[in-house]
Design a protein around this motif. Structure first.
Motif, PDB file in Angstrom:
ATOM      1  N   VAL A  16       0.834  -1.202   0.000  1.00 47.84           N
ATOM      2  CA  VAL A  16       0.000   0.000   0.000  1.00 47.84           C
ATOM      3  C   VAL A  16       0.872   1.258   0.000  1.00 47.84           C
ATOM      4  CG1 VAL A  16      -1.659   1.333   1.371  1.00 47.84           C
ATOM      5  CG2 VAL A  16      -2.015  -1.102   1.028  1.00 47.84           C
ATOM      6  N   ALA A  17       1.973   1.240   0.759  1.00 46.49           N
ATOM      7  CA  ALA A  17       2.871   2.394   0.807  1.00 46.49           C
ATOM      8  C   ALA A  17       3.497   2.657  -0.561  1.00 46.49           C
ATOM      9  CB  ALA A  17       3.954   2.170   1.850  1.00 46.49           C
ATOM     10  N   LYS A  18       3.939   1.618  -1.230  1.00 48.30           N
ATOM     11  CA  LYS A  18       4.563   1.783  -2.544  1.00 48.30           C
ATOM     12  C   LYS A  18       3.543   2.221  -3.591  1.00 48.30           C
ATOM     13  CE  LYS A  18       8.558   0.761  -1.066  1.00 48.30           C
ATOM     14  NZ  LYS A  18       9.531   1.823  -0.868  1.00 48.30           N
ATOM     15  N   MET A  19       2.317   1.699  -3.502  1.00 46.99           N
ATOM     16  CA  MET A  19       1.271   2.104  -4.449  1.00 46.99           C
ATOM     17  C   MET A  19       0.921   3.580  -4.256  1.00 46.99           C
ATOM     18  SD  MET A  19      -1.263  -1.197  -4.460  1.00 46.99           S
ATOM     19  CE  MET A  19      -2.579  -0.300  -5.223  1.00 46.99           C
ATOM     20  N   THR A  20       0.827   4.014  -3.009  1.00 51.66           N
ATOM     21  CA  THR A  20       0.499   5.402  -2.715  1.00 51.66           C
ATOM     22  C   THR A  20       1.594   6.328  -3.225  1.00 51.66           C
ATOM     23  OG1 THR A  20      -0.705   4.680  -0.755  1.00 51.66           O
ATOM     24  CG2 THR A  20      -0.140   6.998  -0.872  1.00 51.66           C
ATOM     25  N   LYS A  21       2.837   5.899  -3.069  1.00 51.06           N
ATOM     26  CA  LYS A  21       3.957   6.697  -3.555  1.00 51.06           C
ATOM     27  C   LYS A  21       3.915   6.858  -5.070  1.00 51.06           C
ATOM     28  CE  LYS A  21       7.891   6.563  -0.903  1.00 51.06           C
ATOM     29  NZ  LYS A  21       9.128   5.977  -0.449  1.00 51.06           N
ATOM     30  N   ARG A  22       3.391   5.851  -5.763  1.00 53.60           N
ATOM     31  CA  ARG A  22       3.298   5.867  -7.221  1.00 53.60           C
ATOM     32  C   ARG A  22       2.000   6.503  -7.726  1.00 53.60           C
ATOM     33  NH1 ARG A  22       7.317   4.719 -10.828  1.00 53.60           N
ATOM     34  NH2 ARG A  22       8.824   3.351  -9.872  1.00 53.60           N
ATOM     35  N   GLY A  23       1.161   7.003  -6.818  1.00 55.57           N
ATOM     36  CA  GLY A  23      -0.055   7.694  -7.233  1.00 55.57           C
ATOM     37  C   GLY A  23      -1.250   6.780  -7.465  1.00 55.57           C
ATOM     38  N   ILE A  24      -1.204   5.562  -6.939  1.00 54.48           N
ATOM     39  CA  ILE A  24      -2.332   4.643  -7.071  1.00 54.48           C
ATOM     40  C   ILE A  24      -3.103   4.646  -5.753  1.00 54.48           C
ATOM     41  CG2 ILE A  24      -3.038   2.262  -7.494  1.00 54.48           C
ATOM     42  CD1 ILE A  24      -0.439   1.901  -9.050  1.00 54.48           C
ATOM     43  N   ASP A  25      -4.378   4.881  -5.834  1.00 58.31           N
ATOM     44  CA  ASP A  25      -5.227   4.929  -4.649  1.00 58.31           C
ATOM     45  C   ASP A  25      -5.384   3.532  -4.057  1.00 58.31           C
ATOM     46  OD1 ASP A  25      -7.347   5.325  -2.786  1.00 58.31           O
ATOM     47  OD2 ASP A  25      -7.989   7.066  -3.942  1.00 58.31           O
ATOM     48  N   ALA A  26      -5.294   3.411  -2.748  1.00 55.00           N
ATOM     49  CA  ALA A  26      -5.402   2.112  -2.087  1.00 55.00           C
ATOM     50  C   ALA A  26      -6.817   1.549  -2.135  1.00 55.00           C
ATOM     51  CB  ALA A  26      -4.943   2.220  -0.633  1.00 55.00           C
ATOM     52  N   ARG A  27      -7.806   2.384  -2.488  1.00 54.79           N
ATOM     53  CA  ARG A  27      -9.183   1.903  -2.563  1.00 54.79           C
ATOM     54  C   ARG A  27      -9.414   0.952  -3.724  1.00 54.79           C
ATOM     55  NH1 ARG A  27     -12.422   7.408  -2.556  1.00 54.79           N
ATOM     56  NH2 ARG A  27     -10.633   7.950  -3.831  1.00 54.79           N
ATOM     57  N   VAL A  28      -8.437   0.841  -4.638  1.00 52.92           N
ATOM     58  CA  VAL A  28      -8.605  -0.081  -5.764  1.00 52.92           C
ATOM     59  C   VAL A  28      -8.369  -1.527  -5.342  1.00 52.92           C
ATOM     60  CG1 VAL A  28      -7.992   1.646  -7.485  1.00 52.92           C
ATOM     61  CG2 VAL A  28      -6.233   0.105  -6.633  1.00 52.92           C
ATOM     62  N   LEU A  29      -7.813  -1.743  -4.157  1.00 58.49           N
ATOM     63  CA  LEU A  29      -7.539  -3.105  -3.692  1.00 58.49           C
ATOM     64  C   LEU A  29      -8.769  -3.693  -3.016  1.00 58.49           C
ATOM     65  CD1 LEU A  29      -3.977  -2.685  -2.150  1.00 58.49           C
ATOM     66  CD2 LEU A  29      -4.588  -3.454  -4.436  1.00 58.49           C
ATOM     67  N   GLU A  30      -9.164  -4.872  -3.469  1.00 60.57           N
ATOM     68  CA  GLU A  30     -10.274  -5.600  -2.869  1.00 60.57           C
ATOM     69  C   GLU A  30      -9.690  -6.845  -2.207  1.00 60.57           C
ATOM     70  OE1 GLU A  30     -14.030  -8.035  -4.567  1.00 60.57           O
ATOM     71  OE2 GLU A  30     -13.718  -6.040  -5.416  1.00 60.57           O
ATOM     72  N   GLU A  31      -9.570  -6.780  -0.895  1.00 59.96           N
ATOM     73  CA  GLU A  31      -8.899  -7.849  -0.163  1.00 59.96           C
ATOM     74  C   GLU A  31      -9.711  -9.128  -0.199  1.00 59.96           C
ATOM     75  OE1 GLU A  31      -7.342  -6.833   3.660  1.00 59.96           O
ATOM     76  OE2 GLU A  31      -7.085  -4.743   3.065  1.00 59.96           O
TER      77      GLU A  31
END
Length: 161
Positions: free
Chosen positions: A64-79
């Motif tokens: 999640v930290a790496k995705m956020t750094k790259r501009g990808i919203d964490a809400r796209v992940l469906e656990e």
């Protein structure tokens, strides 16, 4: 007639880059030395492997930290559910949301109709097209959707006059 499309898309290149950097960090971190922690992906499905439930959570946090750094919203992940693979080893399958679901599309159309704005919204596959007579009405619809839809990150494409 002015219009725009509401979409929810994930940049696959940035997703792959964030997965690569997350795997590099996991390989170099001291608390993961000697463990089989990694992230694998096939198209829009991620699989996280770790030695136990705690490390699975840590790998997820790194991702999640790496995705956020790259501009990808964490809400796209469906656990998904966490499963035991063998012994103490765990895995979790995570789906990456892409597109607007039918339920969310219906919610957006209803929200726009209930607002009494002079715009029309229609569902077209995984996008919602909003048309109106005035550009200001369309910008008001964008503001309305940004404030009220929090399930997925939204992008507004193909703004036409």
């Amino acid at each position: 007639m002015p219009s725009f499309d509401v979409v929810s898309e994930t940049n696959k290149v940035e997703l792959a880059n964030s997965l690569d950097t997350a795997n590099k960090e996991i390989a170099n971190r001291f608390d993961f030395k000697g463990s089989d922690a990694r992230i694998e992906h096939k198209d829009l499905e991620l699989t996280i492997y770790a030695d136990d439930d705690f490390k699975l959570g840590q790998v997820h946090d790194v991702l999640v930290a790496k995705m956020t750094k790259r501009g990808i919203d964490a809400r796209v992940l469906e656990e998904g559910k966490k499963e035991k693979v063998s012994g103490n080893k765990m895995k979790e399958i995570i789906k990456v949301k892409n597109g607007i679901s039918q339920e969310l599309g219906k919610k957006m159309v209803k929200l726009i109709k209930d607002s009494k704005m002079k715009v029309q919204a229609t569902i077209q596959g995984e996008t919602v097209r909003v048309t109106g007579a005035k550009r200001d009405d369309l910008q008001g619809a964008i503001d309305l959707l940004k404030k009220n839809i929090e399930e997925v990150p939204l992008q507004f494409n193909n703004f036409r006059d």
